[in-house]
Design an enzyme around this catalytic site. Sequence first.
Site, mmCIF file in Angstrom:
data_model
loop_
_atom_site.group_PDB
_atom_site.id
_atom_site.type_symbol
_atom_site.label_atom_id
_atom_site.label_comp_id
_atom_site.label_asym_id
_atom_site.label_seq_id
_atom_site.Cartn_x
_atom_site.Cartn_y
_atom_site.Cartn_z
ATOM 1 C CD GLU A 1 -2.565 1.636 0.102
ATOM 2 O OE1 GLU A 1 -3.352 0.814 -0.372
ATOM 3 O OE2 GLU A 1 -2.349 2.754 -0.424
ATOM 4 N N GLY B 1 -7.138 0.834 2.956
ATOM 5 C CA GLY B 1 -8.580 0.851 2.686
ATOM 6 C C GLY B 1 -8.927 1.546 1.380
ATOM 7 N N GLY B 2 -7.989 2.329 0.837
ATOM 8 C CA GLY B 2 -8.184 2.927 -0.479
ATOM 9 C C GLY B 2 -9.278 3.982 -0.528
ATOM 10 C CB THR B 3 -11.203 5.186 -3.473
ATOM 11 O OG1 THR B 3 -10.030 5.192 -4.289
ATOM 12 C CG2 THR B 3 -12.072 6.369 -3.828
ATOM 13 C CB CYS B 4 -14.456 2.438 -0.522
ATOM 14 S SG CYS B 4 -16.047 2.194 0.271
ATOM 15 C CG HIS C 1 -48.549 -2.435 6.257
ATOM 16 N ND1 HIS C 1 -48.686 -1.558 5.200
ATOM 17 C CD2 HIS C 1 -49.135 -1.854 7.337
ATOM 18 C CE1 HIS C 1 -49.343 -0.497 5.620
ATOM 19 N NE2 HIS C 1 -49.631 -0.647 6.909
HETATM 20 C C1 LIG Z 1 -16.637 10.391 -3.730
HETATM 21 C C2 LIG Z 1 -16.828 8.926 -4.005
HETATM 22 C C3 LIG Z 1 -17.914 8.275 -3.464
HETATM 23 C C4 LIG Z 1 -18.103 6.922 -3.701
HETATM 24 N N1 LIG Z 1 -19.206 6.296 -3.180
HETATM 25 C C5 LIG Z 1 -19.414 4.993 -3.429
HETATM 26 C C6 LIG Z 1 -20.532 4.319 -2.881
HETATM 27 O O1 LIG Z 1 -21.346 4.895 -2.173
HETATM 28 N N2 LIG Z 1 -20.687 3.003 -3.148
HETATM 29 C C7 LIG Z 1 -19.798 2.318 -3.929
HETATM 30 O O2 LIG Z 1 -19.980 1.130 -4.140
HETATM 31 N N3 LIG Z 1 -18.718 2.931 -4.456
HETATM 32 C C8 LIG Z 1 -18.510 4.248 -4.225
HETATM 33 N N4 LIG Z 1 -17.409 4.859 -4.741
HETATM 34 C C9 LIG Z 1 -16.476 4.076 -5.568
HETATM 35 C C10 LIG Z 1 -15.560 3.235 -4.692
HETATM 36 O O3 LIG Z 1 -14.911 4.050 -3.753
HETATM 37 C C11 LIG Z 1 -14.540 2.539 -5.561
HETATM 38 O O4 LIG Z 1 -15.215 1.863 -6.598
HETATM 39 C C12 LIG Z 1 -13.743 1.532 -4.778
HETATM 40 O O5 LIG Z 1 -13.054 2.143 -3.725
HETATM 41 C C13 LIG Z 1 -12.747 0.846 -5.713
HETATM 42 O O6 LIG Z 1 -11.964 0.001 -4.967
HETATM 43 P P1 LIG Z 1 -10.600 -0.546 -5.548
HETATM 44 O O7 LIG Z 1 -10.271 -1.674 -4.666
HETATM 45 O O8 LIG Z 1 -10.691 -0.818 -6.978
HETATM 46 O O9 LIG Z 1 -9.543 0.655 -5.413
HETATM 47 P P2 LIG Z 1 -9.241 1.717 -4.301
HETATM 48 O O10 LIG Z 1 -10.244 1.679 -3.218
HETATM 49 O O11 LIG Z 1 -9.062 3.001 -5.000
HETATM 50 O O12 LIG Z 1 -7.860 1.236 -3.671
HETATM 51 C C14 LIG Z 1 -6.675 1.218 -4.408
HETATM 52 C C15 LIG Z 1 -5.507 1.278 -3.450
HETATM 53 O O13 LIG Z 1 -4.308 1.011 -4.156
HETATM 54 C C16 LIG Z 1 -3.297 1.891 -3.699
HETATM 55 N N5 LIG Z 1 -2.317 2.012 -4.770
HETATM 56 C C17 LIG Z 1 -2.478 2.556 -5.994
HETATM 57 N N6 LIG Z 1 -1.365 2.425 -6.727
HETATM 58 C C18 LIG Z 1 -0.467 1.787 -5.949
HETATM 59 C C19 LIG Z 1 0.867 1.370 -6.153
HETATM 60 N N7 LIG Z 1 1.500 1.548 -7.319
HETATM 61 N N8 LIG Z 1 1.515 0.766 -5.132
HETATM 62 C C20 LIG Z 1 0.889 0.550 -3.939
HETATM 63 N N9 LIG Z 1 -0.377 0.923 -3.704
HETATM 64 C C21 LIG Z 1 -1.059 1.528 -4.701
HETATM 65 C C22 LIG Z 1 -4.038 3.171 -3.395
HETATM 66 O O14 LIG Z 1 -3.297 3.984 -2.488
HETATM 67 C C23 LIG Z 1 -5.325 2.638 -2.790
HETATM 68 O O15 LIG Z 1 -5.212 2.485 -1.399
HETATM 69 C C24 LIG Z 1 -17.179 6.214 -4.495
HETATM 70 C C25 LIG Z 1 -16.057 6.863 -5.018
HETATM 71 C C26 LIG Z 1 -15.877 8.201 -4.776
HETATM 72 C C27 LIG Z 1 -14.671 8.885 -5.353
#
Ligand SMILES: Cc1cc2nc3c(=O)[nH]c(=O)nc-3n(C[C@H](O)[C@H](O)[C@H](O)COP(=O)(O)OP(=O)(O)OC[C@H]3O[C@@H](n4cnc5c(N)ncnc54)[C@H](O)[C@@H]3O)c2cc1C
Length: 521
Positions: A89, A94-97, A496
């Site tokens: 990481e 936990g990334g984006t979500c 209901h």
């Molecule tokens: C504002 C917003 C609201 C959202 N709301 C919802 C919702 O309500 N419901 C829903 O289902 N989805 C929602 N989403 C979408 C959801 O967040 C994403 O679809 C989901 O997080 C994707 O998960 P992922 O595992 O593909 O990647 P991510 O969660 O993006 O995780 C990728 C990880 O990889 C890491 N990384 C990247 N490149 C490298 C590298 N080269 N080396 C090491 N680490 C790296 C990053 O730091 C990150 O931690 C929302 C998105 C946004 C932007």
Amino acid sequence: MTLETAISEPKSLLVRWARTCNRYFRRSADATENGGHDVLEPSPWGTQLAEQRSSVTKTYDAIVIGTGQAGPFLAQRLAGAGMKVAIIERKLFGGTCVNTGCIPTKTMVASAYAVHMVRRAGDFGVVNNGPVSVDMKLVKSRKDAVSGQSRTGVESWLRGMTNCTVYQGHGRFESSKELSVGSERLTADRIFINVGGRAVLPQMPGIEGVPYLTNSSIMDVDFLPRHLIVMGGGYIGLEFAQMYRRFGSDVTIIGRASHLARDEDEDVSTAIREILEHEGIQVRLNATCIGFSRRGEKILADVDCASGDREISGSHLLLAVGRRPNTDDLGLTNAGVAVDKRGYIVVDDQLRTSVPGIWALGDCNGKGAFTHTAFNDAEIVGANLLDNDSRKVSDRITAYALYLDPPLGRAGLTEEEVRKSGRRALIGRRPMTKVGRAVEKGETQGFMKIMVDAQTREILGAAILGTGGDEAIHSILDVMYARAPYTVIQRAMHIHPTVSELIPTMLGELQPLSDGAGAPQ
Ligand SMILES: Cc1cc2nc3c(=O)[nH]c(=O)nc-3n(C[C@H](O)[C@H](O)[C@H](O)COP(=O)(O)OP(=O)(O)OC[C@H]3O[C@@H](n4cnc5c(N)ncnc54)[C@H](O)[C@@H]3O)c2cc1C
């Protein structure tokens, strides 16, 4: 169960994974004495559990890049099956979500709903004569607490995982089997890419000369923007637009498409627009020639649209015009992994890339843009690798929610897609004004509709824009997965008063889906 829901109960999760993986290891009799950790017998994968070290390169059975919504669960599955796993990481666990997406935004949507209901108190006979105000610092700290708890939950879960080593840093392919993380070199026969995506920064005249926010940087905002311009009419932009309007900002949405949430049917999109405009949000669509400039503290957006003012003046600008995959700095060419013209990693139905031994999961493969699609990717890869269960991406049915208030729950095809398919179909609709639960709650905006195949009687798609729509849609989704006829829902006894109880009623009023048929009531 997604990562988001599971982190709150890691113990039950581990039990579930342990059950799933049971055939790959034997639980030691003293597992409980070992703090509940499973003690593995020698791995069927043939790798010693002790770390194999060469002078420069560390060897693993599997490497996962990214700790988003697919990586940690897959790591757990692989490690549980006896593989020696490394997970990398580069930023926030936990990334984006967890950090800048679902969790913080839905936490803030909850704050926005609370203030909205306080303003509406009189509608419910509640007397509130005092001024209503929002403390944005408190809104932010609540959001930070919820999001932070999830982040640390993911990190401690991974760090405590048997057979799994966490690396912090940027992972980059050096070859198809080798990665660098800072000065470290790692190699494995199986590499899983879960790098997610980030906000697109659009090429628009003047954009480099104005300050802007994205879904990431807006997470640091602890004040009320006087006038927020939201560039983008997709689901991310719409959620921020409504919440900031409710917090007290003036809000203008600028969209390039002809309607908001452009993948939705026009009736859904129109109803969403009405809901937002009713709350005082300005909506400017068909904005095809947009430019930005600065005048003092003001940000000016030039919007040469078909109608309305040419210039919109705001205090802050949020860019929400789309996402792009984090694949440009991953060294994919060193590995020979193919990407499409937008940078998404090309995968097959089981998420295998163009290079044997490398898989891509989550947003970076372009097969989905949601937490549940990323998590489902991990389930598909795990099932194929570990369970001899040939699950496929094409098995899944489109499903998502838009977290406006009221929310939109969607499953399967849109009405437009059903029409284009040319099949004989039936449609049922019901406005939320005719749903008792919505009337009782004083939340009657929106409608629901459902499309079924006239011949097979299977459900083709549905949309519920209304209170509880994000939950009620699942009763339809599950019947779709069962490939059961819609009559199953009609014959079931529902509770209901709920939104779901009116789905059978709607199904009892199906009409042929022909031009103009089944128009909103
Ligand atoms: C504002 C917003 C609201 C959202 N709301 C919802 C919702 O309500 N419901 C829903 O289902 N989805 C929602 N989403 C979408 C959801 O967040 C994403 O679809 C989901 O997080 C994707 O998960 P992922 O595992 O593909 O990647 P991510 O969660 O993006 O995780 C990728 C990880 O990889 C890491 N990384 C990247 N490149 C490298 C590298 N080269 N080396 C090491 N680490 C790296 C990053 O730091 C990150 O931690 C929302 C998105 C946004 C932007």
